[in-house]
Enzyme design. Structure first.
Site, PDB file in Angstrom:
ATOM      1  N   CYS A 253      -6.389  34.250  35.321  1.00  0.00           N
ATOM      2  CA  CYS A 253      -6.783  33.516  34.348  1.00  0.00           C
ATOM      3  C   CYS A 253      -8.323  33.994  33.625  1.00  0.00           C
ATOM      4  O   CYS A 253      -9.050  33.209  33.063  1.00  0.00           O
ATOM      5  CB  CYS A 253      -6.989  31.916  34.449  1.00  0.00           C
ATOM      6  SG  CYS A 253      -7.960  31.544  35.836  1.00  0.00           S
TER       7      CYS A 253
ATOM      8  N   HIS B 169      -4.388  10.642   1.147  1.00  0.00           N
ATOM      9  CA  HIS B 169      -4.024  11.562  -0.042  1.00  0.00           C
ATOM     10  C   HIS B 169      -4.732  12.915   0.184  1.00  0.00           C
ATOM     11  O   HIS B 169      -3.930  13.831  -0.275  1.00  0.00           O
ATOM     12  CB  HIS B 169      -4.600  10.850  -1.101  1.00  0.00           C
ATOM     13  CG  HIS B 169      -4.221  11.439  -2.668  1.00  0.00           C
ATOM     14  ND1 HIS B 169      -5.259  12.368  -3.112  1.00  0.00           N
ATOM     15  CD2 HIS B 169      -3.226  11.966  -3.314  1.00  0.00           C
ATOM     16  CE1 HIS B 169      -4.907  12.991  -3.936  1.00  0.00           C
ATOM     17  NE2 HIS B 169      -3.651  12.708  -4.276  1.00  0.00           N
TER      18      HIS B 169
END
Length: 810
Positions: free
Chosen positions: A768, A437
């Protein structure tokens, strides 16, 4: 085919379809009946009728209609009394608590009109034929509220009304029906309708009565057909706990999780379970004597075991995909496993309502810019960071003591906590998972939450400022004090295409799904060091032989992490494979370049048990690292664990977009030895499309580019190491920082040379490093030299894409 045309013989149903204006058998319902029986009940009927061919099992039952609800109000002269109280609430003449309590008491004081009571009784007794044993009076049913305005795309009414499980007997059922009617006017339901602009008296309440699945003897849970935090659409997230599913929905347990990759669900030979993690599952909800449910503690064996097998998770994932495909939108689905017959069932399905409302054209990112010792950690909900004072609240009745904009710290939450959650800047709970919840409501409210911490209510200081961070992947962390952080918003609209492949650097695999909307064509660099250092934490050789680690705190922590794992090596391989799989799934179908481990000896020594196995080196930066470790007697056995994790992701899961990359490979002969080790471990270059890349970060990689190109399928330039080795500058030296420069002509000459020679040899060449992100001129140089790809950090992707496109079109 409509729900009413083809009731499935394979579904557990009542013997005869009930025909009554106030009662509708689920088999006669479809999504066109939302106004008659509410979204929840209409959806059950839709699945029973339209999805039977998918093999989906839905327990049978029936629903009272909206007309039955209005007739109940009329029979008990309730409508005027309800409207009067609501008018008083709107005028400020009474409080929400007073109005809600008065309306509920009036409804609970009513009685079902005799005709409705008889119709409900007949329908209930008809369910006896679907029960496992005998008498109609023993049939156990779930009684759920279904409002006629729930589960709409713009609003989620989940949890606003009441449900009652294991209701046994006619009298108990009739009482539960009235209680469901009354729950249309819980304080949370009234306030929610006011907030969403729904007129109270335009909404009716249908009662759904569904045969109980004996999940008290097995387990139950919730699945989402997308990642509920990032919106990544290619996974099914399944949470599971022992006993009835309410424990997962209400967040009273920390559940197991299975993560399943949707695109490979039906691919031959693939078992696309990306990740399976065990929750603590300290308790479960089971049948109470004479009806109802009770919570009891789980035993040690239940806590160690997974509720679902991989096969069961894959079945649920296929069902979830079928449901999603039928409804044409992401779905939130409740499932249960029957311990009596061993079968899986779907017991509810509703639209996912949070990601559906987000602006897909923008990505918001957060990043901490300073660090502190964490107070607690748990499951991250959302990706935001917030600093505020924390307030521990033990009961929703005490929410009056919770100030607006505070961080709410509670054991768990349920719908009664709604008013407090709506005023919170963030939420922290001891219990619950990603489908609890607290998690669901926090997503809907757009606030970050850390759930399932275990002990936040004991360790987070009352009234003190803390920083709640959900920007570190799946792991949410609460830190002491107000830490500095950055927030950026990336606009993804009108992003141009580029000839140069723009790829993504991924540090934390748990965060990989967050970047799926970015215009990146794959992952150009994912380092195994993060998974090993932050998730596994144990030195691989200590995982192979934990007995070599001497007694002490490190040995105790290793034993704690390995608890429940029969084979310590499996702990290492399984967690490593899960991290790799997340990255590959986020990149799919584009390449995911996974660099094998490149820790230095001093960094390996910091892992648990690492000091036992690592030698002391004067200069670890150019010592036993990268390829030389894999071919050494010291580390070869550990490298085989990395190879097995990569093999599993490619061959077992089926993510053949994984491209292993070897770091710090000094010579072609060393490359040959490493590639042979990989081949012996089931990773032979060229088999099943396997490509292997090598980092270009040593001058020898450039000088001998043709020799390396014969052994590898691509180069990825590591500009940091290449710069330090070309210039002879320790990249970690503060005293020499002014000399460390990727723009130096010598470094750029090396880069130009390897691009030219790599292309001549027929292999791809990418980069990279960080330089293209930080320096516009460096990106321009790379484009001019014909680089094939640039792999960048997420925050720089869009700017560099625009810059590269402009350069290419100039």
């Amino acid at each position: 085919m409509s729900a009413s045309e083809s009731p499935s013989a394979s579904q557990p149903q009542a013997a005869d379809v009930i025909e009554h204006p106030w009662i509708r058998d689920f088999r006669t319902l479809g999504m066109g009946d939302v106004g008659v029986v509410g979204g929840k009940n209409a959806s059950l009927g839709e699945m029973i009728g339209a999805l039977a061919d998918s093999g989906i099992r839905v327990p049978g039952g029936f629903a009272t209609t909206a007309d039955a609800y209005w007739a109940f109000l009329s029979h008990n002269d309730l409508q005027d009394r309800i409207e009067t109280r609501l008018d008083e609430l709107e005028a400020g003449a009474c409080s929400l608590d007073e109005a809600g309590r008065a309306i509920r008491e009036a409804i609970l004081g009513g009685e079902l009109q005799p005709e409705l009571a008889r119709a409900v009784e007949r329908a209930y007794l008809g369910l006896a034929d679907t029960g496992p044993n005998g008498r109609a009076s023993d049939v156990s049913v779930a009684v759920r509220s279904s409002a006629t305005a729930e589960d709409l795309p713009e609003a989620s009414f989940a949890g606003q009304q009441e449900s009652f499980l294991n209701v046994v007997g006619v009298d108990a059922l009739l009482d539960a029906c009235i209680r469901c009617f009354a729950s249309l006017f819980t304080d949370r339901a009234i306030s929610y309708r006011i907030e969403k602009g729904f007129a109270h008296m335009d909404v009716a309440l249908s009662v759904g009565v569904q045969r109980m699945v004996r999940s008290d003897l097995a387990g139950a849970g919730v699945l989402f057909t997308l990642d509920p935090d990032s919106g990544f659409p290619d996974v099914v997230v399944i949470n599971a706990a022992w006993g009835l599913g309410e424990s997962v929905v209400k967040g009273t347990v920390n559940p197991d999780q299975h993560l399943v990759f949707k695109p490979l669900l039906d691919a031959p030979g693939c078992r696309p379970v990306l990740d399976r993690s065990r929750g603590s599952k300290e308790e479960k909800m089971i049948y109470g004597e004479g009806g109802g449910s009770v919570r009891v503690a789980t035993d040690a064996a239940e806590r160690r075991a997974h509720v679902l097998s991989d096969d069961e998770a894959l079945t649920l994932a296929r069902w979830g995909v079928a449901i999603e495909r039928h409804y044409g939108r992401p779905m939130d689905v409740e499932w249960a496993k029957d311990g009596a017959d061993g079968e899986l069932y779907i017991v509810q399905a509703r639209p996912e309502t949070v990601e559906a409302r987000k602006d897909a054209g923008k990505v918001e990112t957060f990043a901490l810019t300073e660090r502190a010792e964490p107070l607690v950690s748990g499951v991250a909900v959302g990706s935001a960071i917030v600093s505020a004072k924390a307030y521990r609240i033990a009961d929703p009745a005490d929410l009056g003591d919770f100030p607006d904009g505070g961080i709410l710290v509670a054991k768990r939450t349920d719908p009664d906590w709604g008013p407090g959650l709506a005023r919170a800047a963030g939420v922290v709970t001891d219990q619950g998972g990603r489908t609890s919840h607290a998690a669901i409501v926090s997503r809907e409210l757009g606030i970050p939450a850390v759930v399932g911490t275990g002990n936040a209510t004991a360790l987070v200081p009352q009234g003190e400022t803390v920083t709640l961070s959900c920007a570190e992947g799946d792991r949410g962390v609460v830190y002491s004090g107000a830490l500095a952080f950055e927030r950026t918003e990336v606009d993804l609209r009108d992003v141009p295409d580029t000839r140069t492949r723009i790829m993504l650097n991924v540090g934390n695999p748990d965060a990989a799904f967050r970047w799926w909307r970015l215009p990146a064509r794959g992952v150009g660099l994912a380092r195994l060091e993060f998974i090993i250092g932050e998730v596994i934490r144990i030195h691989p050789l200590a995982a192979i032989d934990p007995d070599r680690v001497p007694d002490g705190p490190e040995k105790e922590e290793i034993e704690r992490l390995l608890q429940g794992w029969e084979d310590p090596k499996e702990y290492f391989v399984d967690l490593l494979a899960s991290g790799i799989a997340r990255v590959a799934a986020a990149a799919y179908p584009h390449p995911a370049v996974i660099r094998t481990s490149d820790f230095k000896t001093n960094e390996y020594a910091k892992l648990l048990g690492g000091s036992v196995f690592e030698p002391a080196e004067e200069n670890p930066m150019i010592g036993l690292r990268g390829a030389s470790r894999y071919d050494s007697d010291l580390y070869r056995e550990a490298f085989l664990l990395e190879c097995e994790a990569l093999r599993r992701v490619r061959e077992d899961i089926g993510l053949q977009n994984v491209v292993p990359m070897i770091p710090f490979c000094r010579t072609p002969d060393e490359a040959d030895r490493v590639l042979e080790i990989m081949a012996e471990a089931g990773l032979r270059r060229g088999v099943n499309g396997l490509e292997v890349y090598v980092m270009c970060e040593i001058p020898s990689n450039v000088v001998s580019a043709e020799a390396f190109a014969r052994r590898f399928d691509g180069f990825s330039i590591g500009s940091n190491d290449l710069t330090q080795l070309v210039l002879g500058v320790d990249r970690d030296s503060a005293a020499l920082a002014h000399l460390f420069d990727e723009d130096d002509p010598s470094v750029k000459a090396m880069i130009s040379d390897v691009i030219r020679r790599g292309h001549a040899a027929g292999v791809v060449v990418g980069i990279c490093g960080q330089a293209p992100s930080d320096r516009p001129g460096f990106a321009e140089f790379l484009v001019q030299e014909g680089i094939d790809s640039m792999s960048l950090t997420p925050d720089s992707i869009v700017d560099v894409v625009r810059r590269v496109a402009a350069l290419e079109n100039a």
